[in-house]
Scaffold this active site. Structure first.
Site, PDB file in Angstrom:
ATOM      1  N   GLY A  79       0.811  -1.213   0.000  1.00  0.00           N
ATOM      2  CA  GLY A  79       0.000   0.000   0.000  1.00  0.00           C
ATOM      3  C   GLY A  79       0.844   1.264   0.000  1.00  0.00           C
ATOM      4  O   GLY A  79       2.077   1.216  -0.074  1.00  0.00           O
ATOM      5  N   GLN A  80       0.150   2.406   0.099  1.00  0.00           N
ATOM      6  CA  GLN A  80       0.822   3.706   0.035  1.00  0.00           C
ATOM      7  C   GLN A  80       1.879   3.841   1.132  1.00  0.00           C
ATOM      8  O   GLN A  80       3.008   4.226   0.878  1.00  0.00           O
ATOM      9  CB  GLN A  80      -0.227   4.836   0.169  1.00  0.00           C
ATOM     10  CG  GLN A  80       0.355   6.215  -0.105  1.00  0.00           C
ATOM     11  CD  GLN A  80      -0.507   7.340   0.428  1.00  0.00           C
ATOM     12  OE1 GLN A  80      -1.478   7.135   1.167  1.00  0.00           O
ATOM     13  NE2 GLN A  80      -0.158   8.557   0.060  1.00  0.00           N
ATOM     14  N   LEU A  81       1.512   3.514   2.355  1.00  0.00           N
ATOM     15  CA  LEU A  81       2.457   3.602   3.468  1.00  0.00           C
ATOM     16  C   LEU A  81       3.396   2.398   3.492  1.00  0.00           C
ATOM     17  O   LEU A  81       4.609   2.534   3.670  1.00  0.00           O
ATOM     18  CB  LEU A  81       1.674   3.678   4.795  1.00  0.00           C
ATOM     19  CG  LEU A  81       2.495   3.593   6.069  1.00  0.00           C
ATOM     20  CD1 LEU A  81       3.423   4.800   6.211  1.00  0.00           C
ATOM     21  CD2 LEU A  81       1.575   3.504   7.298  1.00  0.00           C
ATOM     22  N   LYS A  86     -11.361   2.358  13.705  1.00  0.00           N
ATOM     23  CA  LYS A  86     -10.089   2.806  14.293  1.00  0.00           C
ATOM     24  C   LYS A  86     -10.280   3.083  15.797  1.00  0.00           C
ATOM     25  O   LYS A  86      -9.402   2.784  16.599  1.00  0.00           O
ATOM     26  CB  LYS A  86      -9.569   4.055  13.581  1.00  0.00           C
ATOM     27  CG  LYS A  86      -9.082   3.798  12.152  1.00  0.00           C
ATOM     28  CD  LYS A  86      -7.856   2.885  12.105  1.00  0.00           C
ATOM     29  CE  LYS A  86      -7.266   2.758  10.720  1.00  0.00           C
ATOM     30  NZ  LYS A  86      -6.205   1.745  10.629  1.00  0.00           N
ATOM     31  N   TYR A  92     -14.929   3.734   8.979  1.00  0.00           N
ATOM     32  CA  TYR A  92     -13.474   3.689   9.164  1.00  0.00           C
ATOM     33  C   TYR A  92     -13.107   4.245  10.548  1.00  0.00           C
ATOM     34  O   TYR A  92     -12.333   3.635  11.292  1.00  0.00           O
ATOM     35  CB  TYR A  92     -12.851   4.523   8.051  1.00  0.00           C
ATOM     36  CG  TYR A  92     -11.351   4.651   8.068  1.00  0.00           C
ATOM     37  CD1 TYR A  92     -10.524   3.561   7.805  1.00  0.00           C
ATOM     38  CD2 TYR A  92     -10.747   5.892   8.306  1.00  0.00           C
ATOM     39  CE1 TYR A  92      -9.144   3.703   7.780  1.00  0.00           C
ATOM     40  CE2 TYR A  92      -9.369   6.034   8.277  1.00  0.00           C
ATOM     41  CZ  TYR A  92      -8.571   4.945   8.013  1.00  0.00           C
ATOM     42  OH  TYR A  92      -7.214   5.090   7.979  1.00  0.00           O
ATOM     43  N   ASP A 148       1.049  -9.131   1.569  1.00  0.00           N
ATOM     44  CA  ASP A 148      -0.124  -8.411   1.051  1.00  0.00           C
ATOM     45  C   ASP A 148      -0.979  -9.419   0.298  1.00  0.00           C
ATOM     46  O   ASP A 148      -0.574 -10.590   0.146  1.00  0.00           O
ATOM     47  CB  ASP A 148       0.317  -7.262   0.109  1.00  0.00           C
ATOM     48  CG  ASP A 148      -0.711  -6.138   0.031  1.00  0.00           C
ATOM     49  OD1 ASP A 148      -1.840  -6.395  -0.430  1.00  0.00           O
ATOM     50  OD2 ASP A 148      -0.398  -5.004   0.420  1.00  0.00           O
TER      51      ASP A 148
HETATM   52  P1  NAD Z   1      -3.526   1.380   1.227  1.00  0.00           P
HETATM   53  O1  NAD Z   1      -4.957   1.225   0.924  1.00  0.00           O
HETATM   54  O2  NAD Z   1      -2.656   2.131   0.290  1.00  0.00           O
HETATM   55  O3  NAD Z   1      -2.862  -0.045   1.473  1.00  0.00           O
HETATM   56  C1  NAD Z   1      -3.503  -1.075   2.177  1.00  0.00           C
HETATM   57  C2  NAD Z   1      -2.908  -2.391   1.713  1.00  0.00           C
HETATM   58  O4  NAD Z   1      -3.580  -3.447   2.399  1.00  0.00           O
HETATM   59  C3  NAD Z   1      -3.084  -2.633   0.215  1.00  0.00           C
HETATM   60  O5  NAD Z   1      -1.848  -2.943  -0.384  1.00  0.00           O
HETATM   61  C4  NAD Z   1      -4.042  -3.816   0.149  1.00  0.00           C
HETATM   62  O6  NAD Z   1      -3.792  -4.694  -0.939  1.00  0.00           O
HETATM   63  C5  NAD Z   1      -3.763  -4.492   1.468  1.00  0.00           C
HETATM   64  N1  NAD Z   1      -4.894  -5.353   1.890  1.00  0.00           N
HETATM   65  C6  NAD Z   1      -6.210  -5.154   1.715  1.00  0.00           C
HETATM   66  N2  NAD Z   1      -6.914  -6.177   2.213  1.00  0.00           N
HETATM   67  C7  NAD Z   1      -6.010  -7.038   2.730  1.00  0.00           C
HETATM   68  C8  NAD Z   1      -6.119  -8.298   3.379  1.00  0.00           C
HETATM   69  N3  NAD Z   1      -7.307  -8.880   3.603  1.00  0.00           N
HETATM   70  N4  NAD Z   1      -4.978  -8.899   3.785  1.00  0.00           N
HETATM   71  C9  NAD Z   1      -3.766  -8.339   3.564  1.00  0.00           C
HETATM   72  N5  NAD Z   1      -3.609  -7.166   2.922  1.00  0.00           N
HETATM   73  C10 NAD Z   1      -4.716  -6.524   2.523  1.00  0.00           C
HETATM   74  O7  NAD Z   1      -3.434   2.037   2.701  1.00  0.00           O
HETATM   75  P2  NAD Z   1      -2.256   2.922   3.309  1.00  0.00           P
HETATM   76  O8  NAD Z   1      -2.538   4.326   2.957  1.00  0.00           O
HETATM   77  O9  NAD Z   1      -0.953   2.344   3.010  1.00  0.00           O
HETATM   78  O10 NAD Z   1      -2.592   2.763   4.863  1.00  0.00           O
HETATM   79  C11 NAD Z   1      -1.904   1.856   5.697  1.00  0.00           C
HETATM   80  C12 NAD Z   1      -2.441   1.997   7.113  1.00  0.00           C
HETATM   81  O11 NAD Z   1      -2.290   3.343   7.565  1.00  0.00           O
HETATM   82  C13 NAD Z   1      -3.934   1.643   7.246  1.00  0.00           C
HETATM   83  O12 NAD Z   1      -4.153   0.990   8.471  1.00  0.00           O
HETATM   84  C14 NAD Z   1      -4.579   3.000   7.268  1.00  0.00           C
HETATM   85  O13 NAD Z   1      -5.802   2.965   7.959  1.00  0.00           O
HETATM   86  C15 NAD Z   1      -3.549   3.846   7.997  1.00  0.00           C
HETATM   87  N6  NAD Z   1      -3.665   5.269   7.693  1.00  0.00           N
HETATM   88  C16 NAD Z   1      -3.379   5.723   6.431  1.00  0.00           C
HETATM   89  C17 NAD Z   1      -3.527   7.079   6.158  1.00  0.00           C
HETATM   90  C18 NAD Z   1      -3.229   7.648   4.782  1.00  0.00           C
HETATM   91  O14 NAD Z   1      -3.438   8.847   4.555  1.00  0.00           O
HETATM   92  N7  NAD Z   1      -2.720   6.850   3.852  1.00  0.00           N
HETATM   93  C19 NAD Z   1      -3.962   7.959   7.167  1.00  0.00           C
HETATM   94  C20 NAD Z   1      -4.267   7.445   8.417  1.00  0.00           C
HETATM   95  C21 NAD Z   1      -4.101   6.102   8.675  1.00  0.00           C
END
Ligand code: NAD
Length: 322
Positions: free
Chosen positions: A11-13, A145, A141, A34
């Site tokens: 994912g993004q992070l 959380k 969401y 993933d």
């Molecule tokens: P994202 O949507 O970019 O990535 C999430 C990843 O989880 C994806 O690669 C997806 O394929 C994977 N995924 C989905 N279902 C799955 C499953 N059943 N088993 C395993 N993997 C699975 O999200 P992100 O932006 O990278 O966020 C990562 C974390 O940070 C999350 O918990 C999110 O809530 C938290 N967060 C993100 C932000 C933001 O702005 N990006 C802000 C606050 C909190």
């Protein structure tokens, strides 16, 4: 120390955190996982297909790889969860409980799990929102959380699980595209600007939201995980903050580099989500207890995004046209 397992690593992070952790602890020591195909830079190191809702698969990976820490990132983000309520709740809750139970049963050293500013509802103070205000989230969401934070605290209190958490603001980075959150516009806007195209924003011009550059988010995460256990006083999740801006303000910052850049506003259901969240966050506990400091303000972030997207990520620039 055993190995580190990252869930949702594509994912993004996750993709940025995986690279940084591998640069610190060694590529072979950090296992990315993933349910989607890993991008090339993640596939350069160990990768496993793991659905976080499958506890047996998680357990097998922990046992076979001598895992001692899990960074549990897999989740359904705010905008997507509003469109798929059941999956949002199930993935965000079952995934976390699987990881926490595993940490308890296998006596893992540490767990990281991200919360979000989405835990705050519309009745929380909108400016410099404090750590301990009433939460009352109004999105699926945010509810997931908020419940997750309480589970983290419960597992720490009752079973001694060393789980650490941050309430991230909207995250902005150039290495990967965002995954369906309400702050995604602040990444997408750079791609449009670089292509000299006008940008239509799904929020209103004055929708201020707390945001953070990805470098800062990754540093905060690693700093929290490396902090002395005794310095971690908050076991729900820490408020974390860097910058706060409106769509109009980020557009102005971009115009300093790309004169003539145009933005228009066509708010959709995501405006309601943004309206329910704070404008800015008071993160003094993180700063006092484990020394958090951010490095990027709005201008520095925009400059870095515009400089790096074309050089580092021409493929993403192309993909965003689709
Ligand atoms: P994202 O949507 O970019 O990535 C999430 C990843 O989880 C994806 O690669 C997806 O394929 C994977 N995924 C989905 N279902 C799955 C499953 N059943 N088993 C395993 N993997 C699975 O999200 P992100 O932006 O990278 O966020 C990562 C974390 O940070 C999350 O918990 C999110 O809530 C938290 N967060 C993100 C932000 C933001 O702005 N990006 C802000 C606050 C909190």
């Amino acid at each position: 120390m055993g190995t580190i397992l990252i869930t949702g690593a594509c994912g993004q992070l996750g993709s940025e955190l995986t690279e940084k952790l591998r640069s610190i602890y060694g590529t072979e020591e950090v296992i990315a996982s993933d349910i989607q195909e890993p991008p090339e830079r993640i596939a350069e190191g160990p990768f496993k297909y793991i659905d976080v809702m499958d506890k047996d698969a998680l357990e097998k990976a922990v046992e076979e790889n001598d895992v001692s820490q899990i960074y549990h990132l897999a989740a359904l983000l705010s905008a997507k969860a509003e469109q798929n309520i059941e999956l949002g709740w199930k993935l965000n809750m079952d995934g976390l409980l699987n990881v926490l139970n595993l940490a308890k049963e296998k006596s893992l050293d540490k767990v990281f799990w991200p919360s979000s500013i989405a835990v705050f509802g519309p009745d929380a103070p909108s400016k410099r929102t404090g750590q301990n205000v009433a939460l009352n989230p109004t999105t699926v969401y945010g509810i997931s959380k908020m419940a997750g934070e309480q589970w983290c605290s419960y597992f720490h209190e009752n079973f001694g699980v060393d789980v650490r958490s941050l309430r991230y603001p909207g995250l902005i980075g150039y290495k990967s595209l965002p995954g369906g959150g309400t702050t995604d516009y602040a990444v997408d806007i750079h791609y449009k600007a670089l292509k000299n195209e006008p940008f239509s924003c799904f929020l209103d011009k004055d929708n201020a939201l707390p945001m953070m550059y990805m470098e800062d988010a990754v540093d905060a995460t690693i700093q929290l995980m490396q902090a002395d256990e005794n310095d971690i006083k908050i076991r729900t999740s820490y408020n974390l903050s860097a910058i706060s801006f409106t769509p109009r303000e980020i557009a102005e910052a971009i115009t300093k580099h790309i004169p003539g850049f145009e933005i228009s506003y066509d708010p959709d259901y995501r405006k309601k989500i943004a309206d329910s969240w704070p404008d800015s966050i008071d993160d003094s506990a993180a700063r006092e207890q484990w020394g958090w400091e951010h490095a990027y303000d709005l201008d520095k972030m925009v400059e870095d995004m515009l400089a790096n997207i074309p050089n580092e990520n021409p493929d993403l620039l192309k993909a965003s046209e689709a």
